[in-house]
Scaffold this motif. Structure first.
Motif, PDB file in Angstrom:
ATOM      1  N   THR A  89       0.848  -1.198   0.000  1.00 59.38           N
ATOM      2  CA  THR A  89       0.000   0.000   0.000  1.00 59.38           C
ATOM      3  C   THR A  89       0.879   1.241   0.000  1.00 59.38           C
ATOM      4  O   THR A  89       2.011   1.207   0.499  1.00 59.38           O
ATOM      5  N   ILE A  90       0.363   2.318  -0.560  1.00 61.54           N
ATOM      6  CA  ILE A  90       1.108   3.573  -0.588  1.00 61.54           C
ATOM      7  C   ILE A  90       0.130   4.728  -0.415  1.00 61.54           C
ATOM      8  O   ILE A  90      -0.994   4.688  -0.939  1.00 61.54           O
ATOM      9  N   SER A  91       0.526   5.720   0.320  1.00 54.13           N
ATOM     10  CA  SER A  91      -0.326   6.882   0.553  1.00 54.13           C
ATOM     11  C   SER A  91      -0.495   7.680  -0.733  1.00 54.13           C
ATOM     12  O   SER A  91       0.441   7.810  -1.528  1.00 54.13           O
ATOM     13  N   SER A  92      -1.696   8.216  -0.935  1.00 54.22           N
ATOM     14  CA  SER A  92      -1.940   9.041  -2.119  1.00 54.22           C
ATOM     15  C   SER A  92      -1.074  10.308  -2.094  1.00 54.22           C
ATOM     16  O   SER A  92      -0.869  10.952  -3.128  1.00 54.22           O
ATOM     17  N   LYS A  93      -0.560  10.645  -0.924  1.00 54.44           N
ATOM     18  CA  LYS A  93       0.334  11.804  -0.818  1.00 54.44           C
ATOM     19  C   LYS A  93       1.703  11.512  -1.438  1.00 54.44           C
ATOM     20  O   LYS A  93       2.470  12.438  -1.724  1.00 54.44           O
ATOM     21  N   LYS A  94       1.993  10.223  -1.633  1.00 56.73           N
ATOM     22  CA  LYS A  94       3.280   9.835  -2.219  1.00 56.73           C
ATOM     23  C   LYS A  94       3.106   9.331  -3.651  1.00 56.73           C
ATOM     24  O   LYS A  94       3.835   8.464  -4.114  1.00 56.73           O
ATOM     25  N   ILE A  95       2.105   9.877  -4.352  1.00 57.19           N
ATOM     26  CA  ILE A  95       1.776   9.397  -5.691  1.00 57.19           C
ATOM     27  C   ILE A  95       2.946   9.575  -6.658  1.00 57.19           C
ATOM     28  O   ILE A  95       3.157   8.752  -7.559  1.00 57.19           O
ATOM     29  N   LYS A  96       3.734  10.645  -6.475  1.00 51.98           N
ATOM     30  CA  LYS A  96       4.873  10.872  -7.368  1.00 51.98           C
ATOM     31  C   LYS A  96       5.895   9.751  -7.238  1.00 51.98           C
ATOM     32  O   LYS A  96       6.472   9.301  -8.224  1.00 51.98           O
ATOM     33  N   LYS A  97       6.078   9.271  -6.016  1.00 49.28           N
ATOM     34  CA  LYS A  97       7.002   8.163  -5.777  1.00 49.28           C
ATOM     35  C   LYS A  97       6.511   6.907  -6.499  1.00 49.28           C
ATOM     36  O   LYS A  97       7.291   6.144  -7.071  1.00 49.28           O
ATOM     37  N   LEU A  98       5.188   6.713  -6.493  1.00 49.75           N
ATOM     38  CA  LEU A  98       4.602   5.576  -7.208  1.00 49.75           C
ATOM     39  C   LEU A  98       4.837   5.707  -8.706  1.00 49.75           C
ATOM     40  O   LEU A  98       5.233   4.750  -9.371  1.00 49.75           O
ATOM     41  N   TYR A  99       4.577   6.900  -9.246  1.00 52.22           N
ATOM     42  CA  TYR A  99       4.803   7.149 -10.672  1.00 52.22           C
ATOM     43  C   TYR A  99       6.238   6.821 -11.067  1.00 52.22           C
ATOM     44  O   TYR A  99       6.491   6.199 -12.104  1.00 52.22           O
ATOM     45  N   GLU A 100       7.179   7.265 -10.232  1.00 50.56           N
ATOM     46  CA  GLU A 100       8.600   7.034 -10.533  1.00 50.56           C
ATOM     47  C   GLU A 100       8.927   5.538 -10.541  1.00 50.56           C
ATOM     48  O   GLU A 100       9.683   5.054 -11.389  1.00 50.56           O
ATOM     49  N   GLY A 101       8.313   4.810  -9.590  1.00 53.50           N
ATOM     50  CA  GLY A 101       8.523   3.363  -9.545  1.00 53.50           C
ATOM     51  C   GLY A 101       7.944   2.666 -10.764  1.00 53.50           C
ATOM     52  O   GLY A 101       8.554   1.758 -11.337  1.00 53.50           O
ATOM     53  N   LEU A 102       6.773   3.118 -11.186  1.00 49.17           N
ATOM     54  CA  LEU A 102       6.144   2.534 -12.373  1.00 49.17           C
ATOM     55  C   LEU A 102       6.948   2.851 -13.637  1.00 49.17           C
ATOM     56  O   LEU A 102       7.039   2.020 -14.537  1.00 49.17           O
ATOM     57  N   GLN A 103       7.514   4.037 -13.672  1.00 45.50           N
ATOM     58  CA  GLN A 103       8.339   4.418 -14.820  1.00 45.50           C
ATOM     59  C   GLN A 103       9.509   3.462 -14.982  1.00 45.50           C
ATOM     60  O   GLN A 103       9.842   3.030 -16.095  1.00 45.50           O
ATOM     61  N   ARG A 104      10.125   3.103 -13.863  1.00 47.33           N
ATOM     62  CA  ARG A 104      11.258   2.149 -13.909  1.00 47.33           C
ATOM     63  C   ARG A 104      10.796   0.796 -14.420  1.00 47.33           C
ATOM     64  O   ARG A 104      11.487   0.141 -15.205  1.00 47.33           O
ATOM     65  N   GLN A 105       9.617   0.359 -13.978  1.00 50.06           N
ATOM     66  CA  GLN A 105       9.094  -0.940 -14.420  1.00 50.06           C
ATOM     67  C   GLN A 105       8.697  -0.921 -15.894  1.00 50.06           C
ATOM     68  O   GLN A 105       8.876  -1.902 -16.610  1.00 50.06           O
ATOM     69  N   LEU A 106       8.167   0.211 -16.364  1.00 49.20           N
ATOM     70  CA  LEU A 106       7.813   0.337 -17.777  1.00 49.20           C
ATOM     71  C   LEU A 106       9.048   0.207 -18.660  1.00 49.20           C
ATOM     72  O   LEU A 106       9.000  -0.405 -19.735  1.00 49.20           O
ATOM     73  N   LEU A 107      10.149   0.745 -18.204  1.00 56.98           N
ATOM     74  CA  LEU A 107      11.406   0.649 -18.957  1.00 56.98           C
ATOM     75  C   LEU A 107      11.904  -0.795 -19.036  1.00 56.98           C
ATOM     76  O   LEU A 107      12.655  -1.154 -19.934  1.00 56.98           O
ATOM     77  N   LYS A 108      11.460  -1.622 -18.087  1.00 55.10           N
ATOM     78  CA  LYS A 108      11.839  -3.043 -18.079  1.00 55.10           C
ATOM     79  C   LYS A 108      10.864  -3.894 -18.893  1.00 55.10           C
ATOM     80  O   LYS A 108      11.022  -5.106 -19.010  1.00 55.10           O
ATOM     81  N   GLY A 109       9.818  -3.243 -19.441  1.00 56.61           N
ATOM     82  CA  GLY A 109       8.870  -3.973 -20.283  1.00 56.61           C
ATOM     83  C   GLY A 109       7.549  -4.327 -19.637  1.00 56.61           C
ATOM     84  O   GLY A 109       6.752  -5.079 -20.207  1.00 56.61           O
ATOM     85  N   SER A 110       7.286  -3.804 -18.450  1.00 55.07           N
ATOM     86  CA  SER A 110       6.030  -4.111 -17.760  1.00 55.07           C
ATOM     87  C   SER A 110       4.833  -3.457 -18.459  1.00 55.07           C
ATOM     88  O   SER A 110       4.964  -2.419 -19.105  1.00 55.07           O
ATOM     89  N   LEU A 111       3.671  -4.080 -18.309  1.00 53.35           N
ATOM     90  CA  LEU A 111       2.392  -3.476 -18.681  1.00 53.35           C
ATOM     91  C   LEU A 111       1.608  -3.304 -17.389  1.00 53.35           C
ATOM     92  O   LEU A 111       1.672  -4.154 -16.492  1.00 53.35           O
ATOM     93  N   ILE A 112       0.865  -2.197 -17.284  1.00 52.50           N
ATOM     94  CA  ILE A 112       0.254  -1.835 -16.003  1.00 52.50           C
ATOM     95  C   ILE A 112      -1.253  -1.624 -16.127  1.00 52.50           C
ATOM     96  O   ILE A 112      -1.722  -0.866 -16.979  1.00 52.50           O
ATOM     97  N   TYR A 113      -2.003  -2.314 -15.267  1.00 51.42           N
ATOM     98  CA  TYR A 113      -3.427  -2.016 -15.094  1.00 51.42           C
ATOM     99  C   TYR A 113      -3.543  -0.903 -14.049  1.00 51.42           C
ATOM    100  O   TYR A 113      -2.846  -0.926 -13.034  1.00 51.42           O
ATOM    101  N   TRP A 114      -4.432   0.049 -14.302  1.00 53.39           N
ATOM    102  CA  TRP A 114      -4.721   1.054 -13.277  1.00 53.39           C
ATOM    103  C   TRP A 114      -6.242   1.134 -13.159  1.00 53.39           C
ATOM    104  O   TRP A 114      -6.934   1.524 -14.089  1.00 53.39           O
ATOM    105  N   VAL A 115      -6.770   0.732 -12.009  1.00 50.86           N
ATOM    106  CA  VAL A 115      -8.217   0.637 -11.823  1.00 50.86           C
ATOM    107  C   VAL A 115      -8.738   1.810 -10.997  1.00 50.86           C
ATOM    108  O   VAL A 115      -8.240   2.082  -9.898  1.00 50.86           O
ATOM    109  N   CYS A 116      -9.733   2.508 -11.540  1.00 48.51           N
ATOM    110  CA  CYS A 116     -10.375   3.639 -10.854  1.00 48.51           C
ATOM    111  C   CYS A 116     -11.801   3.267 -10.456  1.00 48.51           C
ATOM    112  O   CYS A 116     -12.455   2.483 -11.143  1.00 48.51           O
ATOM    113  N   PRO A 117     -12.299   3.854  -9.359  1.00 49.49           N
ATOM    114  CA  PRO A 117     -13.653   3.505  -8.894  1.00 49.49           C
ATOM    115  C   PRO A 117     -14.786   4.119  -9.701  1.00 49.49           C
ATOM    116  O   PRO A 117     -15.895   3.598  -9.696  1.00 49.49           O
ATOM    117  N   THR A 118     -14.529   5.250 -10.380  1.00 54.96           N
ATOM    118  CA  THR A 118     -15.598   5.892 -11.152  1.00 54.96           C
ATOM    119  C   THR A 118     -15.084   6.351 -12.515  1.00 54.96           C
ATOM    120  O   THR A 118     -13.874   6.475 -12.727  1.00 54.96           O
TER     121      THR A 118
END
Length: 320
Positions: free
Chosen positions: A216-245
């Motif tokens: 889990t990660i706080s929404s206040k640290k969303i930039k940190k999450l983005y940066e982590g996902l960016q690193r994974q995208l460079l490794k070839g990952s595909l990402i689901y992002w699920v929103c409630p509405t």
């Protein structure tokens, strides 16, 4: 290879099919196939719940059960809640049956299939030529007649009501019912919900499956999450992002797809993002999912419309 010495119902055709699969069945899968095969041979109709986490291999167990019925000259079907899942099952099963000389048929809702193809499919189901049928709730419509339906399989059973399951088994005489779910159901709750239904659990994951890491990660640290996902995208990952509405609303503070898309585009400027939700036309939604499946887009921003039947092997991250 499949150990036919332990295969209770010596069915060489089924054993050969299993041995020719591009992967090895788990012990739980083999046990499930044996239990279902035994049930099918009994006088009273089977009522069984097949429960297993995503990736445990419920579909191949279902297909082996359908083949068992087919060898006796009868029909079997698998009913799923969405067209996306129906098409996915159809393509998967068609691939597995390629060398068996068996052609499954796909039945979707009204107006979803070319009229000539639909009429041919309905005819082949009625005269018994088609032995393996895959589809949505359209399978219980009045215009579908089965010649000798023996096995009805309901996938993602929690998305169907009791009346729909009853309507399904009434499409034939003494129809065996197998319902499948990835939702963990404690035995006490299962007995309350399903009565006399026998329960089979698939606990073993196929060889090579990676362990799932949850954090889990706080929404206040969303930039940190983005940066982590960016690193994974460079490794070839595909990402689901699920929103409630889907849309923004003054009535709640939930993050909408619309709002999240704006934020993602600011950070992932070079990355294509696909969107999938229930308000889209089916063709638009399927195009978005296919782009993601093919890697044309790297992030699929969606509502829970993707919870059933979106199989993208290369997607290894989901943000909720």
């Amino acid at each position: 290879a499949f150990d036919d010495k332990n295969f209770i119902l010596k069915d060489q055709n089924l054993v050969n099919f299993i041995n020719n699969l591009p992967f090895e069945l788990t012990n739980d899968q083999r046990k499930a196939i044996e239990e279902i095969s035994q049930d099918i041979l009994k006088r009273e109709p089977m009522m069984r719940l097949l429960q297993g986490d995503v990736g445990c291999g419920k579909t191949i167990v279902a297909l082996c059960s359908m083949l068992k019925v087919l060898k006796s000259g009868c029909q079997s079907l698998i009913m799923v809640p969405t067209e996306v899942l129906a098409k996915q099952h159809f393509n998967t099963i068609k691939t597995f049956l390629k060398y068996e000389g068996i052609k499954p048929v796909l039945i979707l809702g009204q107006g979803k299939t070319e009229k000539k193809i639909l009429l041919n499919n309905l005819k082949s189901i009625k005269d018994g030529t088609s032995k393996i049928i895959i589809g949505t709730h359209a399978l219980i419509s009045k215009n579908i007649q089965y010649k000798n339906l023996k096995l009805a399989i309901v996938d993602e059973q929690q998305r169907f009501g009791v009346n729909q399951r009853i309507a399904l088994v009434e499409k034939g005489k003494n129809v065996n019912l197998l319902v499948m779910s990835a939702t963990p159901i404690p035995r006490s709750l299962a007995l309350t919900s399903y009565g006399e239904m026998t329960i089979t659990n698939l606990k073993n994951k196929p060889i090579g499956r990676q362990k799932i890491k949850t954090s889990t990660i706080s929404s206040k640290k969303i930039k940190k999450l983005y940066e982590g996902l960016q690193r994974q995208l460079l490794k070839g990952s595909l990402i689901y992002w699920v929103c409630p509405t889907i849309d923004e609303s003054d009535e709640n503070n939930l993050m909408s797809i619309e709002e999240r898309l704006k934020n993602l585009k600011k950070f992932f400027k070079e990355i294509k993002i696909s969107i999938a939700h229930g308000k889209q036309e089916n063709s638009e939604r399927e195009e978005a999912i296919n782009d993601f499946r093919l890697g044309k887009s790297k992030i699929l921003l969606a509502t829970t419309v993707i919870e059933v039947g979106v199989d993208v092997p290369n997607a290894d991250i989901i943000v909720i």
